[in-house]
Every structure is written in structure tokens, then in C-alpha cells.
Design an enzyme around this catalytic site. Structure first.
Site, short mmCIF file in Angstrom:
data_model
loop_
_atom_site.label_atom_id
_atom_site.label_comp_id
_atom_site.label_asym_id
_atom_site.label_seq_id
_atom_site.Cartn_x
_atom_site.Cartn_y
_atom_site.Cartn_z
N HIS A 161 30.04 90.89 -10.28
CA HIS A 161 29.89 89.56 -10.87
C HIS A 161 28.40 89.23 -10.84
O HIS A 161 27.62 89.84 -10.09
CB HIS A 161 30.66 88.51 -10.08
CG HIS A 161 32.16 88.65 -10.20
ND1 HIS A 161 32.81 88.56 -11.41
CD2 HIS A 161 33.12 88.85 -9.27
CE1 HIS A 161 34.10 88.71 -11.22
NE2 HIS A 161 34.33 88.89 -9.93
N CYS A 210 28.20 89.26 -15.45
CA CYS A 210 27.96 88.02 -16.18
C CYS A 210 26.56 87.51 -15.86
O CYS A 210 26.02 87.76 -14.79
CB CYS A 210 28.99 86.95 -15.80
SG CYS A 210 30.65 87.26 -16.42
#
Length: 323
Positions: A161, A210
Site C-alpha cells: 500500500h 497507491c
């Protein structure tokens, strides 16, 4: 070699069908569920044993000789296969302290990326589920490896992430938001000063994470162009050089991952390099990956755009797979 086009058409026909009931972490906005009713058409979902059936297309000695003759000093001279030691770093964070952040499908990315790197003749140094502190240590330790002196290039792949300019460690939670590894530290660890073994050698950085929470789509409008800037500067030595990076998405946007097949980013990289690394340099390979994200056919209503970042390659970098 098998017929690549025939094989992929068979795979595509098998993967267009939709499934339902696949569990996803509902708190995350970067996962794709076949049962979400979004009209997603997954073009690149690879079968479990695809890497046993196919190989990276090998470069011919004739093509290599031709490119070296035509481009001369404009191309990175790679070491002969005999006697060289190429290393690649692969970090994959899947299981987080916050169970809702589990990156379902990321194990498929790890398998596919490791296969690709080995096909390109890189020995893979692999880590899984690291905190930010451990990621920093892993990159620093990798930069100190003596094998780089006998290498001609490297790949660093980090999947997790992420935020705008940082990668999340597995200890990241709402109550522990400091477990982040700044992307800038990757370049710092591998620059000329801290990694002399890779001086003047291509360093390819691939980051699947992300970079924000936006969906990556909007209504298009035209605006006034920015005024050009006059920039002057002198430099005695290049502290950061010979890098090229491909980020999975543009700043402030999401990067999508299918809960079974892995990320669109990794699937596209593997497919493009497998088919075209024998004839294209890395800039063209990345351009072809980016072109995949331009098509609405592949991702349905989901939108992300891979992008190159901090490119400082003064020469063309051909991988010459097999040579």
C-alpha cells in the site's frame, strides 16, 4: 516457443467470465471484485501455470550486433552473460497488522514478477511483509552487495500500500501512521555515493502502490498553458544518474489490484517485457505498458495510469534477454 497470440487469446476467453462472492477487504478502495458489478473486463488474467508454458522471447545475437553497431555510444554496454552477476530486489507486503489492509492477490504478483526477473537473468533477493524500518534496511543492504561490481544493471521492485510519496510498512495503522518508507530513500540508497557498484549502470525501479485516494478519472477540460521557465544550473558530478522508474499510478491516485489475479500493473509489465524485451529498450517497454492503461477495454470503469518518474538514463538500456 509456443504461439503467443494463440495462447493469450485462449487465456483471454477464459477470463472474461465474471465471478461472484469473492471476499475483499471492504475498507480498501484499491481492490477489484468480480462480483462488484462494475462491468470489469480483465484482459490479462494469467493462468496458474502460464510461466511453465511460456518464456521471455529471447534476443538474437544478430539483433544485438545490429543495435550496437547502429547506436554505438548511445547504448549501455552490458556485460557478457558468462561471469556477470545480476541482482534484483523484490519486496512484497501482503499481510498487515490491520487485517483489513491484507493485499489479496499480491502473492500472484510476487510469483509473476520473480519469474520475469529470473527470465531476464537476475538473481532475486526477496523479502516479504516488512515494516518501513526493515524496508530501509533491506534496500541499504542490497546497495552494499558486492555482486553489483560484477553486474551491469539492477531492478528494484516494491509492492505494498502507499501514500503520495511513501510506501506503507506492514505495521501501518490509523494509530501508527508513521510506518512509512519514503520513495526518495530508494534513490538515495542506490545513488552514486551510496552504491558505487552500480555507478553508470541502469537502475530500474518498479513500485506497485497507491499514491493517494483519487479514482484517477475526471471530466476533461482545457486550460491555459503554463508559462515556460528559464532554468540555469551547473553541476560537477551527477549524484543521481542512470535511474528509470515506472510507478503503478500517477500522484494522488489509486492503483488497482484484483483479489485473485493480482495488480493490473504487474500483469501488464510481465506481458509487455515477455513479448518485447528482445527488441525494445526500457523506455519503449514502459511506453507500451503505459499504453495498456490508456485503453478503457481493459479496466472497465476503473482508472489508473502508470507513469515514468525520475528518469535519468543518458543512454538506451536494452535487456537483450538470453544474451
Amino acid at each position: 516457443m509456443t504461439d503467443l497470440n494463440l495462447w493469450f487469446s485462449q487465456i483471454h476467453s477464459k477470463t472474461v467470465s465474471l465471478r461472484s462472492g469473492v471476499p475483499v477487504a471492504q475498507s480498501r478502495g484499491d481492490v477489484v471484485d468480480y462480483g462488484a458489478g462494475q462491468g470489469l473486463k480483465v484482459e490479462l488474467a494469467l493462468s496458474d501455470d502460464w510461466h511453465k508454458q511460456l518464456h521471455v522471447v529471447l534476443c538474437s545475437q544478430e539483433f544485438k550486433n545490429k543495435i550496437l553497431k547502429e547506436k554505438g555510444q548511445e547504448i549501455y554496454r552490458l556485460k557478457e552473460k558468462y561471469g556477470r552477476t545480476r541482482l534484483a530486489l523484490l519486496i512484497n507486503n501482503i499481510d498487515f497488522n490491520d487485517k483489513a489492509m491484507t493485499r489479496r492477490g499480491a502473492d500472484r504478483d510476487e510469483e509473476n514478477m520473480e519469474w520475469l526477473l529470473k527470465e531476464l537473468d537476475y538473481q532475486v533477493v526477496k523479502y516479504k511483509n516488512l515494516s518501513a524500518k526493515d524496508m530501509e534496511k533491506a534496500v541499504k543492504d542490497f546497495a552494499r552487495r558486492e555482486e553489483h561490481a560484477h553486474s551491469d544493471s539492477t531492478f528494484v521492485v516494491i509492492m505494498s500500500h502507499g501514500k503520495r510519496d511513501a510506501i506503507l510498512g506492514v505495521q501501518y495503522t490509523a494509530s501508527n501512521p508513521s510506518d512509512t518508507f519514503p520513495v526518495d530513500h530508494i534513490y538515495r540508497c542506490l545513488n552514486t555515493e551510496n552504491c558505487p557498484g552500480l555507478r553508470d549502470k541502469p537502475k530500474v525501479i518498479l513500485i506497485q502502490a497507491c499514491r493517494g485516494g483519487d479514482s484517477g478519472r475526471m471530466w476533461v477540460s482545457d486550460g491555459e498553458p503554463d508559462e515556460p521557465l528559464d532554468i540555469e544550473g551547473d553541476d560537477f558530478a551527477h549524484k543521481e544518474k542512470d535511474f528509470i522508474s515506472l510507478m503503478s499510478c500517477t500522484p494522488d491516485t489509486k492503483s488497482y489490484r484484483h483479489v485473485e489475479n493480482g495488480t493490473f500493473y504487474v500483469q501488464n509489465i510481465v506481458d509487455v517485457l515477455m513479448k518485447h524485451a528482445h527488441e525494445d529498450h526500457i523506455d519503449d517497454l514502459f511506453r507500451k505498458v503505459i499504453q495498456r492503461f490508456e485503453s478503457s477495454e481493459m479496466m472497465g470503469c476503473y482508472r489508473q495510469m502508470a507513469c515514468k518518474d525520475r528518469a535519468s538514463l543518458p543512454k538506451w538500456f536494452y535487456l537483450f534477454p538470453g544474451l
